[in-house]
Design a protein around this motif. Sequence first.
Motif, short mmCIF file in Angstrom:
data_model
loop_
_atom_site.label_atom_id
_atom_site.label_comp_id
_atom_site.label_asym_id
_atom_site.label_seq_id
_atom_site.Cartn_x
_atom_site.Cartn_y
_atom_site.Cartn_z
N PRO A 175 -47.47 146.49 48.41
CA PRO A 175 -46.67 147.71 48.47
C PRO A 175 -47.13 148.85 47.59
O PRO A 175 -46.56 149.94 47.67
CB PRO A 175 -45.28 147.23 48.05
N GLY A 176 -48.12 148.62 46.74
CA GLY A 176 -48.52 149.71 45.86
C GLY A 176 -49.73 149.38 45.02
O GLY A 176 -50.51 148.47 45.33
N VAL A 177 -49.87 150.12 43.94
CA VAL A 177 -50.99 149.96 43.02
C VAL A 177 -50.53 149.11 41.83
O VAL A 177 -49.45 149.34 41.29
CB VAL A 177 -51.49 151.34 42.53
N TYR A 178 -51.35 148.16 41.45
CA TYR A 178 -50.99 147.23 40.38
C TYR A 178 -51.95 147.37 39.19
O TYR A 178 -53.02 147.97 39.30
CB TYR A 178 -51.04 145.79 40.89
N THR A 179 -51.54 146.78 38.08
CA THR A 179 -52.35 146.83 36.87
C THR A 179 -53.61 145.98 36.98
O THR A 179 -54.53 146.12 36.17
CB THR A 179 -51.53 146.36 35.66
N THR A 180 -53.67 145.11 37.95
CA THR A 180 -54.87 144.38 38.34
C THR A 180 -54.64 143.87 39.75
O THR A 180 -53.57 144.09 40.33
CB THR A 180 -55.19 143.24 37.35
N ASP A 181 -55.59 143.20 40.32
CA ASP A 181 -55.48 142.77 41.72
C ASP A 181 -54.42 141.67 41.86
O ASP A 181 -54.62 140.54 41.39
CB ASP A 181 -56.84 142.24 42.19
N PRO A 182 -53.29 141.95 42.51
CA PRO A 182 -52.22 140.94 42.62
C PRO A 182 -52.58 139.77 43.53
O PRO A 182 -51.94 138.73 43.48
CB PRO A 182 -51.04 141.75 43.19
N ASN A 183 -53.62 139.96 44.36
CA ASN A 183 -54.03 138.87 45.25
C ASN A 183 -54.74 137.75 44.50
O ASN A 183 -54.81 136.62 44.99
CB ASN A 183 -54.95 139.42 46.35
N ILE A 184 -55.27 138.06 43.32
CA ILE A 184 -55.97 137.03 42.55
C ILE A 184 -55.29 136.76 41.20
O ILE A 184 -55.50 135.71 40.61
CB ILE A 184 -57.46 137.39 42.32
N ILE A 185 -54.46 137.71 40.73
CA ILE A 185 -53.75 137.52 39.46
C ILE A 185 -52.28 137.86 39.70
O ILE A 185 -51.87 139.02 39.68
CB ILE A 185 -54.35 138.42 38.35
N PRO A 186 -51.46 136.84 39.94
CA PRO A 186 -50.05 137.07 40.27
C PRO A 186 -49.26 137.80 39.18
O PRO A 186 -48.22 138.39 39.46
CB PRO A 186 -49.50 135.65 40.47
N GLU A 187 -49.75 137.77 37.94
CA GLU A 187 -49.05 138.42 36.84
C GLU A 187 -49.19 139.95 36.87
O GLU A 187 -48.62 140.65 36.03
CB GLU A 187 -49.57 137.90 35.50
N ALA A 188 -49.94 140.47 37.82
CA ALA A 188 -50.14 141.93 37.90
C ALA A 188 -48.80 142.65 38.02
O ALA A 188 -47.86 142.16 38.64
CB ALA A 188 -51.01 142.26 39.10
N LEU A 189 -48.72 143.82 37.39
CA LEU A 189 -47.50 144.62 37.40
C LEU A 189 -47.64 145.81 38.35
O LEU A 189 -48.68 146.47 38.39
CB LEU A 189 -47.20 145.14 35.99
N LEU A 190 -46.60 146.06 39.12
CA LEU A 190 -46.60 147.21 40.02
C LEU A 190 -46.43 148.48 39.21
O LEU A 190 -45.58 148.59 38.33
CB LEU A 190 -45.45 147.08 41.02
N ILE A 191 -47.25 149.48 39.51
CA ILE A 191 -47.19 150.77 38.84
C ILE A 191 -46.39 151.73 39.73
O ILE A 191 -46.83 152.06 40.83
CB ILE A 191 -48.61 151.34 38.61
#
Length: 362
Positions: A175-191
Amino acid sequence: MTILKFGGSNFLGPEGYDRVARHLAQRRAAGENKIVAVVSAMKGETDSLKAEMLAVNKEASPSNLDAALAIGEMKSVCLLEAAVSRLGISVASLNGYSLGIRTNSDFGRATVESADPRRIRSALKEHDVVIAAGAQAIDQSGRVTFLGRNSSDLTAIVIASMLGEHACEIYSDVPGVYTTDPNIIPEALLIPEIGYRTIARMSRYGAKVLHHGAVEFAEKHAVTIMCKSLTNDGVVTGTTVTGHGNARSVTVARDAVVISFASVAERDNRRALLDQNGITAIDVEQNEGPGLCVMSDTDFAKQLVAGTCTPPVSVQSTMVVTVLDASVRRIHLIGDYERAVSLARQLHEQMYPRAGEQFDRG
């Protein structure tokens, strides 16, 4: 007027076109009278077309490759037009030959030079929905040109600008841009909100986010980008791209290349060439000699370097993990995927030790 763009991840099969068509019908029912939907090729289609071409001729010309790669988006346009038409909606489609977008003749990653809205406006007068092929246009000689990998974003932004619209919705598998790739690092935060220049820098360093050329064009023409995802439960809105909002991030470039040269002077000359063409390259030292690491537009970069008088010593694929804040803090070249992901996770944890809590722009 509503401008939407649907990436290849929305089209994993025929059902994807049906789902997008139903969404367009819902938007029409909600009172949006005229819609332009820009589409990418079905996921994996562009790579498949390129492989087929190179299997026939490894030295196929850039113009020949551009004409072949454009087929993916053209097919996608036809499928979505059919799905929309089945719902009883008046619909038309336009591809690179008829969109009104003109480029230079830098095949492989052409630059937009002009945009004439008359063909799209004419189609919108007769139809409620216009489906447009992304990532393609024509040069001044009328030959189809490819705008670069993942450049359907750019097509959508150009169309929004040429029609005088100041907003464009981009739909992908997240749904948006994350602090890192959410497809490989689930801990990524949505910006929730991010600035044009911040996200363009992320893209140039390999993040699978919006196309950097699209973001730069949007900034120049004051087009707000809204990143969304179309799910079975409806639309999820994630990130708004405007002139404001900074964020720290860790990017993982999985298809980066290191181009090595015989001398520092040759490297410097090639870096200047890449810079002239808007390609970011970082100096690196390898066993093969001085080199340049390229994390986006890699195919076009290799094409430019190969066209010079002195060929490079070697071209090697690699993965690069980059820490970004207000500037490029550091990059790590890693050949192994698992090690790259592990390092990216560690760096992200250091940057955002409270992952899962409310996003903090830092």
